[in-house]
Design a protein around this motif. Structure first.
Motif, PDB file in Angstrom:
ATOM      1  N   GLU A  98       0.635  -1.113  -0.005  1.00 56.14           N
ATOM      2  CA  GLU A  98      -0.161   0.089  -0.012  1.00 56.14           C
ATOM      3  C   GLU A  98       0.934   1.072  -0.063  1.00 56.14           C
ATOM      4  N   GLU A  99       0.980   1.761  -1.215  1.00 57.07           N
ATOM      5  CA  GLU A  99       1.759   3.060  -1.277  1.00 57.07           C
ATOM      6  C   GLU A  99       1.121   4.338  -0.368  1.00 57.07           C
ATOM      7  N   GLY A 100       2.086   4.826   0.336  1.00 58.11           N
ATOM      8  CA  GLY A 100       1.631   6.002   1.083  1.00 58.11           C
ATOM      9  C   GLY A 100       2.754   6.756   2.048  1.00 58.11           C
ATOM     10  N   PRO A 101       2.410   7.503   2.989  1.00 56.35           N
ATOM     11  CA  PRO A 101       3.522   8.366   3.517  1.00 56.35           C
ATOM     12  C   PRO A 101       4.309   7.765   4.592  1.00 56.35           C
ATOM     13  N   LEU A 102       4.440   6.433   4.715  1.00 48.65           N
ATOM     14  CA  LEU A 102       5.335   5.801   5.763  1.00 48.65           C
ATOM     15  C   LEU A 102       6.752   5.713   5.675  1.00 48.65           C
ATOM     16  N   ARG A 103       7.628   6.100   6.517  1.00 52.56           N
ATOM     17  CA  ARG A 103       8.767   6.163   6.088  1.00 52.56           C
ATOM     18  C   ARG A 103       9.423   4.566   5.880  1.00 52.56           C
ATOM     19  N   ASN A 104      10.335   4.440   5.120  1.00 53.33           N
ATOM     20  CA  ASN A 104      10.963   2.922   4.601  1.00 53.33           C
ATOM     21  C   ASN A 104       9.961   2.120   4.209  1.00 53.33           C
ATOM     22  N   SER A 105       8.681   2.665   3.700  1.00 52.70           N
ATOM     23  CA  SER A 105       7.791   1.564   2.911  1.00 52.70           C
ATOM     24  C   SER A 105       8.318   1.503   1.213  1.00 52.70           C
ATOM     25  N   ILE A 106       8.258   0.297   0.947  1.00 54.70           N
ATOM     26  CA  ILE A 106       8.332   0.087  -0.445  1.00 54.70           C
ATOM     27  C   ILE A 106       7.921   0.861  -1.508  1.00 54.70           C
ATOM     28  N   LYS A 107       8.460   1.248  -2.549  1.00 53.47           N
ATOM     29  CA  LYS A 107       7.636   2.024  -3.668  1.00 53.47           C
ATOM     30  C   LYS A 107       8.371   1.567  -4.959  1.00 53.47           C
ATOM     31  N   PRO A 108       7.529   1.240  -6.071  1.00 52.13           N
ATOM     32  CA  PRO A 108       6.167   1.717  -5.967  1.00 52.13           C
ATOM     33  C   PRO A 108       5.200   0.729  -5.176  1.00 52.13           C
ATOM     34  N   GLY A 109       3.881   0.902  -4.893  1.00 52.79           N
ATOM     35  CA  GLY A 109       3.054   0.026  -4.342  1.00 52.79           C
ATOM     36  C   GLY A 109       2.155  -0.603  -5.334  1.00 52.79           C
ATOM     37  N   PHE A 110       1.559  -1.663  -5.085  1.00 52.15           N
ATOM     38  CA  PHE A 110       0.434  -2.543  -5.647  1.00 52.15           C
ATOM     39  C   PHE A 110      -0.644  -1.476  -5.916  1.00 52.15           C
ATOM     40  N   ARG A 111      -0.703  -0.649  -4.856  1.00 52.11           N
ATOM     41  CA  ARG A 111      -2.173   0.237  -4.813  1.00 52.11           C
ATOM     42  C   ARG A 111      -1.974   1.389  -4.001  1.00 52.11           C
ATOM     43  N   GLY A 112      -2.825   2.452  -4.186  1.00 49.04           N
ATOM     44  CA  GLY A 112      -2.878   3.547  -3.419  1.00 49.04           C
ATOM     45  C   GLY A 112      -4.221   3.442  -2.982  1.00 49.04           C
TER      46      GLY A 112
END
Length: 446
Positions: A98-112
């Motif tokens: 889930e793509e969003g504002p969290l630090r260290n989360s993988i990008k791109p996400g499968f969804r927004g």
């Protein structure tokens, strides 16, 4: 992988040296036309034979499979070949981010936040599943994450609450604030409906490479509700009826779309159940949940100290033995199979360098594998293991071993962790233990 406390046969000897990989595997009817895995009491079965496995975690398979600048299909094929040469037949794979504002989360996400899903990344998952099928491998696909490294439940909450969120390991919000905040997800109707939309989209998907519905694909063993769901960070913030209700309703939704595949929670077991057996039993007694999952992290849970493994390893081994035995007892009570689907251990001295030895890590793997093989031999509930995780040919891109946005050397250590902390690299001696375990399982009576 929990973050709060940190918080034979080999194809050739060249595989260990990382010089030569096994040749590409051609598609054969035997590899692609297989029966589904089903549950029979404490056993998993394929047809009339028990299904037992040595597996790995390779969360990034869809990313490598994407036909995009961040993908690398040639590397994916090489990594799958290397795993197949070791005898690995089961892979646990991320099927949502889930793509969003969290630090260290993988990008791109499968969804927004909307329904405009990342079709390129979904096609990467299609490609990974198609390549796994060619090698006779099966996938366990998890559909969200309790932790931040792939967005997860916190990001779902941020989609519906005006953008509010907490970062994991934020000094201003120490443990267990992140987990307690996350627990709001289970009772948030708007956030959980977005999650259900994703379940419908992925479980109901048709593979763009093979043309086969996911629901009809034997290369999938199981759907998993989440990576390491837990009711909260502490009991005071746990709404257990709400938590159980979401587990059951989500599992029922999956089964309504796909009657062919197993469903599991992705739980750590007792660590994810706030150290309470009644919570683990209630969560896994739900009829739509097919087997018990167990994760084991001696270093994360302060059972050992990575900077002093020679003097702390024995304590960690004792606690590991007890953790396995406790869950075997729970699985027997549930009359359901058990999979140790995450277990990890640091390299000697806590180093992240692939050149560092894996003396104590290998000893830990040997202990896990011995317990699993003993259970399989005696007709117990343990049916498989998935080590965390496969780093393969990837190498850290920076001297501090940290992942930076834009890096493409994906490895089993997720973006929020030191790159090289727990994963197995091509060339590690640990590979021999994995291969030996696969060979031992192959020798068991069918």
């Amino acid at each position: 992988m929990t973050t709060f406390a940190r918080r034979t046969f080999l194809g050739t000897s060249a595989l260990l040296a990382g010089c030569t990989m096994a040749p590409p595997v051609a598609t054969t009817p035997a590899a692609t036309n297989r029966a589904f895995v089903r549950r029979d009491g404490m056993r998993l079965m394929v047809g009339d034979e028990p299904y037992r496995f040595v597996g790995a975690n390779i969360w990034y398979a869809a990313y490598l499979g994407a036909d995009a600048p961040y993908g690398d299909r040639a590397r994916l094929r090489r990594e799958l070949d290397a795993l197949a040469a070791m005898g690995v037949t089961n892979l646990r794979v991320l099927a949502s981010a889930e793509e969003g504002p969290l630090r260290n989360s993988i990008k791109p996400g499968f969804r927004g936040p909307g329904k405009d899903y990342n079709q390129t990344l979904l096609a990467g998952l299609d490609y990974a599943l198609a390549e796994m099928a060619k090698r006779g491998m099966r996938a366990v696909l998890y559909l969200t994450n309790f932790w931040e490294w792939s967005g997860g439940m916190m990001t779902y909450l941020s989609y519906v609450n005006g953008g509010q969120y907490l970062n994991m390991n934020d000094p201003a919000h120490p443990w267990p604030e992140f987990a307690n905040y996350n627990a709001q997800f289970y009772g948030n109707a708007r956030a959980t409906e977005l999650y259900r939309d994703w379940i419908r989209a992925v479980v109901g998907r048709t593979n763009s490479v093979t043309g086969m519905r996911y629901a009809d694909d034997p290369a999938i063993m199981a759907w998993q509700l989440s990576n390491e769901p837990r009711p909260s960070g502490d009991l005071a913030h746990a709404n257990l009826p709400q938590f159980y209700a979401l587990v059951r309703s989500s599992a029922q939704l999956i089964k309504s779309i796909d009657r062919n595949h197993l469903v599991s929670t992705g739980s750590e077991g007792l660590k994810g159940g706030l150290e309470r057996a009644d919570i683990v039993l209630a969560e896994h007694a739900i009829p739509e949940i097919d087997y018990l999952t167990v994760h084991i992290w001696p270093n994360n849970w302060d059972w050992v100290k990575q900077t002093d493994l020679p003097n702390t390893a024995v304590r960690g081994e004792m606690l590991t033995d007890k953790y396995i035995a406790d869950h075997v007892a729970l699985a027997r009570q549930l009359d359901k199979p058990m999979v140790i689907e995450e277990f990890g251990y640091p390299r000697d001295g806590g180093s992240n360098d692939p050149a560092a030895p894996t003396t104590w890590k290998d000893r830990f793997y040997g202990r896990i594998y011995a317990a699993a093989l003993k259970s399989m031999t005696e007709g117990g509930p343990i049916v498989g293991t998935n080590f965390w995780a496969w780093n393969g040919e990837a190498r850290a891109q920076h001297p501090d071993y940290r992942f930076a946005e834009g890096d493409r050397q994906y490895m089993g250590d997720p973006p929020h962790e030191p790159q090289g902390w727990y994963g197995i690299f091509t060339g590690d001696t640990t590979i021999r233990l994995v291969a030996d375990q696969a060979a031992a399982i192959a020798r068991l009576p069918r």
